[in-house]
Scaffold this motif. Structure first.
Motif, PDB file in Angstrom:
ATOM      1  N   TRP A 359      38.953  12.844  13.603  1.00  0.00           N
ATOM      2  CA  TRP A 359      39.770  13.060  15.146  1.00  0.00           C
ATOM      3  C   TRP A 359      39.002  14.378  15.208  1.00  0.00           C
ATOM      4  O   TRP A 359      38.606  15.120  16.345  1.00  0.00           O
ATOM      5  CB  TRP A 359      40.769  14.151  13.715  1.00  0.00           C
ATOM      6  N   PHE A 360      38.032  15.251  14.527  1.00  0.00           N
ATOM      7  CA  PHE A 360      36.658  16.539  15.219  1.00  0.00           C
ATOM      8  C   PHE A 360      36.028  15.542  15.226  1.00  0.00           C
ATOM      9  O   PHE A 360      35.438  16.025  16.364  1.00  0.00           O
ATOM     10  CB  PHE A 360      36.195  16.587  12.862  1.00  0.00           C
ATOM     11  N   LEU A 361      34.959  14.525  15.444  1.00  0.00           N
ATOM     12  CA  LEU A 361      34.434  14.356  15.897  1.00  0.00           C
ATOM     13  C   LEU A 361      34.156  13.589  16.762  1.00  0.00           C
ATOM     14  O   LEU A 361      33.542  13.911  18.826  1.00  0.00           O
ATOM     15  CB  LEU A 361      33.401  13.212  15.243  1.00  0.00           C
ATOM     16  N   ALA A 362      35.841  12.998  17.440  1.00  0.00           N
ATOM     17  CA  ALA A 362      36.596  12.873  18.661  1.00  0.00           C
ATOM     18  C   ALA A 362      36.432  14.094  19.397  1.00  0.00           C
ATOM     19  O   ALA A 362      36.587  14.300  21.182  1.00  0.00           O
ATOM     20  CB  ALA A 362      38.024  12.551  18.849  1.00  0.00           C
ATOM     21  N   ILE A 363      37.075  15.575  19.467  1.00  0.00           N
ATOM     22  CA  ILE A 363      37.064  16.868  19.741  1.00  0.00           C
ATOM     23  C   ILE A 363      35.943  16.929  20.486  1.00  0.00           C
ATOM     24  O   ILE A 363      35.382  17.644  21.434  1.00  0.00           O
ATOM     25  CB  ILE A 363      37.832  17.401  18.654  1.00  0.00           C
ATOM     26  N   TRP A 440      16.190   4.202  23.467  1.00  0.00           N
ATOM     27  CA  TRP A 440      16.063   5.741  24.791  1.00  0.00           C
ATOM     28  C   TRP A 440      17.607   5.562  25.282  1.00  0.00           C
ATOM     29  O   TRP A 440      17.586   6.952  25.952  1.00  0.00           O
ATOM     30  CB  TRP A 440      14.553   5.432  25.409  1.00  0.00           C
ATOM     31  N   ALA A 441      17.580   5.057  26.504  1.00  0.00           N
ATOM     32  CA  ALA A 441      18.151   4.857  27.881  1.00  0.00           C
ATOM     33  C   ALA A 441      19.270   5.707  27.160  1.00  0.00           C
ATOM     34  O   ALA A 441      20.348   7.218  27.695  1.00  0.00           O
ATOM     35  CB  ALA A 441      18.917   3.754  28.007  1.00  0.00           C
ATOM     36  N   SER A 442      20.704   5.078  26.416  1.00  0.00           N
ATOM     37  CA  SER A 442      21.317   5.387  25.601  1.00  0.00           C
ATOM     38  C   SER A 442      21.338   7.472  25.095  1.00  0.00           C
ATOM     39  O   SER A 442      22.900   7.671  26.017  1.00  0.00           O
ATOM     40  CB  SER A 442      22.922   4.835  24.521  1.00  0.00           C
ATOM     41  N   VAL A 443      20.594   7.471  24.452  1.00  0.00           N
ATOM     42  CA  VAL A 443      20.483   9.226  23.624  1.00  0.00           C
ATOM     43  C   VAL A 443      20.062   9.724  24.562  1.00  0.00           C
ATOM     44  O   VAL A 443      20.693  10.847  25.569  1.00  0.00           O
ATOM     45  CB  VAL A 443      19.342   8.942  23.021  1.00  0.00           C
ATOM     46  N   THR A 444      19.105  10.014  26.071  1.00  0.00           N
ATOM     47  CA  THR A 444      19.396  10.759  27.063  1.00  0.00           C
ATOM     48  C   THR A 444      20.676  10.955  28.112  1.00  0.00           C
ATOM     49  O   THR A 444      20.609  11.706  28.563  1.00  0.00           O
ATOM     50  CB  THR A 444      17.796   9.491  28.166  1.00  0.00           C
ATOM     51  N   ASN A 445      20.617   9.387  28.102  1.00  0.00           N
ATOM     52  CA  ASN A 445      22.424   9.282  29.439  1.00  0.00           C
ATOM     53  C   ASN A 445      23.468  10.696  28.152  1.00  0.00           C
ATOM     54  O   ASN A 445      23.998  11.465  28.808  1.00  0.00           O
ATOM     55  CB  ASN A 445      22.917   8.619  29.156  1.00  0.00           C
ATOM     56  N   PHE A 446      23.302  10.245  26.679  1.00  0.00           N
ATOM     57  CA  PHE A 446      24.042  11.161  25.845  1.00  0.00           C
ATOM     58  C   PHE A 446      23.973  12.702  25.580  1.00  0.00           C
ATOM     59  O   PHE A 446      25.500  13.387  26.550  1.00  0.00           O
ATOM     60  CB  PHE A 446      24.157  10.597  24.464  1.00  0.00           C
ATOM     61  N   VAL A 447      22.419  12.562  26.320  1.00  0.00           N
ATOM     62  CA  VAL A 447      22.232  14.582  25.798  1.00  0.00           C
ATOM     63  C   VAL A 447      22.761  14.852  27.200  1.00  0.00           C
ATOM     64  O   VAL A 447      22.906  16.051  27.315  1.00  0.00           O
ATOM     65  CB  VAL A 447      20.446  14.557  26.030  1.00  0.00           C
ATOM     66  N   HIS A 448      22.964  14.087  28.604  1.00  0.00           N
ATOM     67  CA  HIS A 448      22.519  14.546  30.024  1.00  0.00           C
ATOM     68  C   HIS A 448      23.875  15.335  29.708  1.00  0.00           C
ATOM     69  O   HIS A 448      24.318  15.636  30.372  1.00  0.00           O
ATOM     70  CB  HIS A 448      22.920  13.519  31.061  1.00  0.00           C
ATOM     71  N   GLN A 449      25.214  14.456  29.674  1.00  0.00           N
ATOM     72  CA  GLN A 449      26.533  14.748  29.380  1.00  0.00           C
ATOM     73  C   GLN A 449      26.726  15.914  28.984  1.00  0.00           C
ATOM     74  O   GLN A 449      27.815  16.555  28.916  1.00  0.00           O
ATOM     75  CB  GLN A 449      27.062  12.670  28.831  1.00  0.00           C
ATOM     76  N   ILE A 450      26.291  16.563  27.367  1.00  0.00           N
ATOM     77  CA  ILE A 450      26.246  17.538  27.301  1.00  0.00           C
ATOM     78  C   ILE A 450      25.698  17.889  27.689  1.00  0.00           C
ATOM     79  O   ILE A 450      26.646  19.642  27.555  1.00  0.00           O
ATOM     80  CB  ILE A 450      25.298  17.317  25.140  1.00  0.00           C
ATOM     81  N   ASP A 451      24.471  18.600  28.208  1.00  0.00           N
ATOM     82  CA  ASP A 451      24.285  19.111  28.974  1.00  0.00           C
ATOM     83  C   ASP A 451      24.953  19.564  30.470  1.00  0.00           C
ATOM     84  O   ASP A 451      25.019  20.696  30.740  1.00  0.00           O
ATOM     85  CB  ASP A 451      23.087  18.839  29.827  1.00  0.00           C
ATOM     86  N   THR A 452      25.988  19.016  30.941  1.00  0.00           N
ATOM     87  CA  THR A 452      26.590  18.403  31.697  1.00  0.00           C
ATOM     88  C   THR A 452      27.945  19.451  32.026  1.00  0.00           C
ATOM     89  O   THR A 452      28.870  20.185  32.513  1.00  0.00           O
ATOM     90  CB  THR A 452      27.216  17.405  32.337  1.00  0.00           C
ATOM     91  N   PHE A 453      28.507  18.782  30.854  1.00  0.00           N
ATOM     92  CA  PHE A 453      29.986  19.305  30.300  1.00  0.00           C
ATOM     93  C   PHE A 453      30.125  19.849  29.249  1.00  0.00           C
ATOM     94  O   PHE A 453      31.315  20.502  28.974  1.00  0.00           O
ATOM     95  CB  PHE A 453      30.573  17.846  30.104  1.00  0.00           C
ATOM     96  N   GLY A 454      28.912  19.995  28.287  1.00  0.00           N
ATOM     97  CA  GLY A 454      28.802  20.884  26.645  1.00  0.00           C
ATOM     98  C   GLY A 454      29.614  20.213  25.597  1.00  0.00           C
ATOM     99  O   GLY A 454      30.766  19.332  26.127  1.00  0.00           O
ATOM    100  N   LEU A 455      29.736  20.323  24.604  1.00  0.00           N
ATOM    101  CA  LEU A 455      30.172  20.000  23.672  1.00  0.00           C
ATOM    102  C   LEU A 455      31.622  20.729  23.426  1.00  0.00           C
ATOM    103  O   LEU A 455      31.635  21.171  24.262  1.00  0.00           O
ATOM    104  CB  LEU A 455      29.597  20.348  22.360  1.00  0.00           C
ATOM    105  N   PHE A 456      32.775  20.053  22.551  1.00  0.00           N
ATOM    106  CA  PHE A 456      34.291  20.090  22.905  1.00  0.00           C
ATOM    107  C   PHE A 456      34.998  20.741  23.524  1.00  0.00           C
ATOM    108  O   PHE A 456      35.314  21.815  24.435  1.00  0.00           O
ATOM    109  CB  PHE A 456      34.436  21.389  22.327  1.00  0.00           C
ATOM    110  N   THR A 457      33.851  20.618  25.445  1.00  0.00           N
ATOM    111  CA  THR A 457      34.599  19.900  26.214  1.00  0.00           C
ATOM    112  C   THR A 457      36.359  19.838  26.522  1.00  0.00           C
ATOM    113  O   THR A 457      36.589  18.566  26.088  1.00  0.00           O
ATOM    114  CB  THR A 457      34.067  18.721  27.809  1.00  0.00           C
ATOM    115  N   LYS A 458      37.168  20.682  26.891  1.00  0.00           N
ATOM    116  CA  LYS A 458      38.109  20.208  26.971  1.00  0.00           C
ATOM    117  C   LYS A 458      39.009  19.266  27.639  1.00  0.00           C
ATOM    118  O   LYS A 458      39.757  18.454  27.125  1.00  0.00           O
ATOM    119  CB  LYS A 458      39.208  21.774  28.077  1.00  0.00           C
TER     120      LYS A 458
END
Length: 490
Positions: A359-363, A440-458
């Motif tokens: 539950w926590f990780l999905a948020i 390499w590709a997936s982690v790069t894309n994943f980090v891009h999502q965090i930079d764009t939207f942020g953790l705990f994005t609503k």
């Protein structure tokens, strides 16, 4: 009495004693209804379990993968990884039967114990293999469950956007927690059957809805455009056909596990009749628009058929959450000594702590789509492809082990030499392409999502909200927002 003893001892490995009696004639109507819906141990049940477990929310992210890969690569990767996934599921089934046969020769009784993959590794290859297998399997199943929860919130938003996706995640976390009451895969008969009907409907809805409406204006199909996106898409497909981290548990729920060998391949072939037409049709219609919409539902216009597909996928994702989580429940029960407890309510209460971290990780990481590729490259690559292939090589490395093997490799593949060649190819390919480039590709894309939207994005990838200023006093302040598809895109 002596004759009966001989019969029991010559029974093939894996025939449940209590299930054999259970599969006899039930005494009354209530028992027969319960057996019909609840007690599944046939080859058909295993096929339904494998087929409905293999595609859930991935059905909605495959068009996104096609936009990253391009049409030709998308189709070829699906066929290639589908066959590779079927091969490693076959290896897991061979190792399971080998382990179980050896243990039953030692008079070990599995009546109140569900065999799991890490125990197969432990029995055949020792504790170091067990620890590696357990770590990868549990982490993969944990994130597999997280993905189902994120998918629930992502889908319901397309029917009801009065609540943001994070709030929906809280609600569906509570719904998914009800899976603690399902004892084992033996009891998923009706759910597997319904689950497959739900994904079949959704796949054909996506296909037909894309074909009957023409392509969107100025549609572009530029994929593959970037290496990062190409390998991200490829690892999402690796993840699609890597749903067999629960193969051992599904086999263990069968009355005759030896029949499992070709079931996974037949399930994969059926799944391709759903994934290929839907991904091709949606990508043909929307093209590059999918690069910013990892959920295919986001682009399709509202209709009764779409609402039906969303609702069916929601129910299916709760079922799939149960599929991914049940092996974790077993591991947890064994760790705290509750696995052989007869009371289902005590076991259900003991299982609840497993749901909380999910539950926590999905948020924290609500990135529907990119998280599939990341889990695919870092976890599925080892759990489902590399470890089974290596385990097979090491289990049968001695001539004596090969000679005494319960199941010999098929003649048409070249017996042991052929099996070893395929396994070495699987290990090298998945390590370099799946884990290496894909990681390499997936982690790069994943980090891009965090930079764009942020953790705990609503509200991940939601359409922009209308102006946040309060309405003028003369307007009705309680007026509802227009549905999401009327809102402007910045």
């Amino acid at each position: 009495m002596g004759e009966e003893k001989v019969v029991v001892e010559t029974v093939l490995a894996g025939n449940y004693v209590e299930m054999e009696t259970e599969s006899g004639k039930p005494k009354d109507l209530k028992a027969s209804i319960s057996q019909f819906f609840w007690h599944g141990g046939s080859a058909y049940d295993a096929w339904f379990s494998c087929s409905s477990n293999q595609v859930a929310q991935v059905l909605l992210t495959l068009p996104y993968s096609f936009s990253q890969l391009g049409m030709l690569s998308g189709v070829l990767f699906q066929i290639f990884y589908g066959l590779m996934g079927s091969w490693t599921a076959y290896l897991i089934s061979i190792l399971y039967v080998e382990y179980r046969t050896r243990k039953e020769r030692e008079k070990v009784d599995f009546r109140n114990h569900v065999i799991q993959w890490f125990e197969v590794l432990d029995g055949l290859l020792g504790k170091h293999w067990r620890n590696v297998g357990l770590a990868f399997n549990c982490t993969f199943l944990l994130f597999g469950s997280v993905i189902q929860l994120i998918a629930c919130a992502s889908n319901i938003y397309y029917i009801n956007d009065n609540l943001d996706k994070r709030t929906w995640t809280y609600i569906f976390g509570a719904c998914c927690a009800t899976t603690v009451f399902i004892p084992s895969f033996h009891n998923y008969r009706i759910w597997s059957f319904l689950g497959l009907i739900m994904t079949t409907y959704t796949a054909w809805y996506l296909t037909i809805a894309s074909i009957i409406h023409q392509q969107v204006e100025d549609v572009k199909h530029t994929g593959p455009a970037k290496l990062v996106l190409y390998f991200t898409g490829a690892t999402n497909i690796l993840y699609t056909f890597g749903g067999h981290a629960v193969t051992v548990e599904i086999m263990h729920a069968m009355w005759k596990p030896q029949k499992f060998k070709s079931i996974y391949l037949l399930a994969t072939l059926y799944v391709m009749t759903l994934t290929l037409p839907s991904a091709i049709a949606v990508y043909w219609r929307f093209g590059d628009l999918l690069l910013n919409h990892s959920n295919a539902f986001a682009l399709l216009p509202s209709s009764r058929f779409k609402d039906m597909a969303v609702i069916l996928m929601l129910i299916h994702q709760i079922i799939t959450f149960g599929f991914a989580c049940t092996p974790l429940y077993f591991v947890w029960e064994k760790a705290i000594g509750m696995h052989d407890c007869k009371s289902m309510f005590k076991r259900a209460a003991a299982r609840l702590p497993v749901v909380i971290p999910i539950w926590f990780l999905a948020i924290i990481f609500p990135f529907f789509g990119p998280i599939n590729s990341t889990v695919g490259s870092l976890l599925v690559s080892f759990t489902v492809y590399i470890i089974p292939a290596l385990a097979y090589i090491f289990t049968f490395k001695s001539a004596a082990a090969r000679e005494n093997a319960v199941e010999q490799p098929p003649k048409f593949l070249g017996r042991w030499a052929g099996a070893y060649t395929i396994n070495i190819f699987v290990v090298v390919w998945v390590f370099l392409v799946g884990f290496g480039f894909g990681g390499w590709a997936s982690v790069t894309n994943f980090v891009h999502q965090i930079d764009t939207f942020g953790l705990f994005t609503k509200c991940y990838q939601c359409p922009p909200q209308p102006s946040q200023f309060p309405p003028p006093p003369h307007l009705n302040a309680t007026a509802a927002h227009p549905p999401s598809y009327f809102r402007g895109h910045h």
